[in-house]
Design an enzyme around this catalytic site. Structure first.
Site, PDB file in Angstrom:
ATOM      1  N   GLY A  60      16.461   6.898  32.314  1.00  0.00           N
ATOM      2  CA  GLY A  60      17.548   6.844  31.360  1.00  0.00           C
ATOM      3  C   GLY A  60      18.840   6.325  31.949  1.00  0.00           C
ATOM      4  O   GLY A  60      19.681   5.774  31.236  1.00  0.00           O
ATOM      5  N   ASP A 116      15.903  19.044  35.249  1.00  0.00           N
ATOM      6  CA  ASP A 116      15.030  17.947  34.813  1.00  0.00           C
ATOM      7  C   ASP A 116      13.713  17.969  35.571  1.00  0.00           C
ATOM      8  O   ASP A 116      13.186  16.926  35.965  1.00  0.00           O
ATOM      9  CB  ASP A 116      15.742  16.606  35.006  1.00  0.00           C
ATOM     10  CG  ASP A 116      15.079  15.476  34.220  1.00  0.00           C
ATOM     11  OD1 ASP A 116      14.263  15.784  33.327  1.00  0.00           O
ATOM     12  OD2 ASP A 116      15.361  14.301  34.498  1.00  0.00           O
TER      13      ASP A 116
END
Length: 393
Positions: free
Chosen positions: A21, A139
């Site tokens: 991302g 994450d």
């Protein structure tokens, strides 16, 4: 090293490993070794995104642990921030599970135990003066666990790690805070986070490594899908994924200790064999991906041009073969006419030099004189059953 090779600062770009991302990861060479370089994507060149990228590099450079990808340096090239890391010759756990489906229970336990050791080190990190940073990765997912062909497991991607005890590492708008399906209940509700949030995420990773799929709810056991999962490993997975943080393992180190009883002695050898079976080795890349794609594009253009030329030649040849024979020349005698009632008898007498008179035929208008500007009747359309008119000269 080729002079025309694509470069990023002093690094030669060899291949593109992947993208996320916030950045892309490239295989590079500094002339002496191969390394992994993560740089910010062009569309995220704002000051806030660049600042977060640099903070990730600064944080990751402090993390020195055998189960964490080592950062060599971080900086900028032409205003583009980058993080230079060790190159792990292997594959992500995500790619391995996509290829193999799932892992044997002892191998899955080993991979997750190594991840827990990396998280335990991260959670215990201080600021250098003895004050705990209380870092949370936020994450943890199969994509951020790398498995080398030597059987090493390394945690990576600290782009959204958060120091909950300080405000040094803040959330940056535009960056995704964890992947859907691996965010803990308190992370989904944006409640206060601590190390147990990462424990919940690594419990999901364990479930997926055992079954090949993510759990649908907190009450789902791996043994419901795979009967070979040992009861102890089943309970460890359930405890890590408890919806209430107080019912989980207090630390990632506690979960790693619990997994020690399940990890088999031969699991590293089995992990190596699994990677070799399902993931082919990356071929050595002597040229950049950009140059390789350019060569492929050039080859495709040549192939397309050759195909068009061959098609044009084939169409022209087909048209020539289908063309009707030309009408007889005015100076040559017309071919003998055949009666419609009976076939014409063969000619036995020599042909006299006089012009043969054609047999009687229905009266027709005389053709117009062929002066200099006289109109010539159009040639008949080309047909496979067409025969020239013997009276048309």
């Amino acid at each position: 090293m080729s002079a025309s090779a694509a470069r990023f600062g002093r690094f030669e770009l060899l291949a593109r490993i992947g993208a996320g991302g916030g950045g892309e990861v490239l295989l590079v060479s500094d002339g002496a070794r191969r390394l992994a370089l993560k740089r910010l994507l062009p569309h995220l060149d704002g000051a806030s995104a660049a600042g977060a990228f640099e903070r990730e590099g600064a944080l990751a450079a402090r993390l020195i642990h055998p189960n964490i990808v080592q950062v060599v340096e971080h900086g900028q090239v032409g205003g583009v921030p980058y993080v230079l890391m060790e190159y792990v010759d292997g594959v992500s756990l995500h790619a391995l599970l996509r290829a193999a489906g799932r892992l044997p229970p002892s191998v899955a336990a080993f991979v997750v135990r190594e991840a827990c050791r990396a998280l335990a080190y991260l959670h215990a990190l201080d600021d250098g003066d003895g004050r705990a940073l209380a870092l949370v990765h936020r994450d943890v997912s199969p994509s951020n666990l790398l498995v080398s062909r030597d059987g090493d497991v390394k945690l990576c991607d600290f782009g959204i790690a958060k120091a909950t005890a300080t405000t040094a590492t803040r959330t940056v708008p535009g960056f995704t805070k964890g992947k859907r399906g691996y965010r803990s209940p308190e992370q989904e509700s944006r409640a206060a986070l601590d190390a147990r949030s990462d424990v919940w995420a690594v419990g999901v990773v364990l479930f997926e490594a055992l079954t090949g799929r993510r759990p649908r709810d907190d009450g789902e056991r791996p043994s419901q899908w795979i009967a070979a999962v040992p009861p102890l490993l089943d309970d460890i997975c359930m405890r890590a994924r408890a919806s209430e943080p107080g019912r989980r393992f207090g630390t990632a180190a506690d979960m790693a200790d619990a997994l020690d009883a399940v990890v088999a002695a031969e699991c590293v050898r089995e992990l190596r064999a699994t990677i070799e079976r399902w993931v082919p080795r990356r071929q050595a890349a002597d040229a950049t991906a950009t140059r390789t794609l350019a060569r492929v594009g050039g080859a495709r253009r040549w192939v397309a041009a050759a195909t068009v030329a061959a098609a044009a030649i084939a169409i022209a040849a087909f048209a020539l073969t289908r063309r009707a024979p030309p009408p007889p020349s005015p100076s040559s005698p017309p071919p003998p006419a055949r009666s419609m009632a009976a076939p014409a008898a063969p000619v036995t007498a020599p042909v006299t030099p006089t012009v043969a008179v054609p047999p009687a035929a229905p009266s027709r208008a005389a053709p117009p004189s062929r002066g200099k500007h006289a109109h010539r009747p159009p040639a008949p359309a080309a047909r496979s059953d067409y025969m020239p008119d013997p009276f048309h000269r």
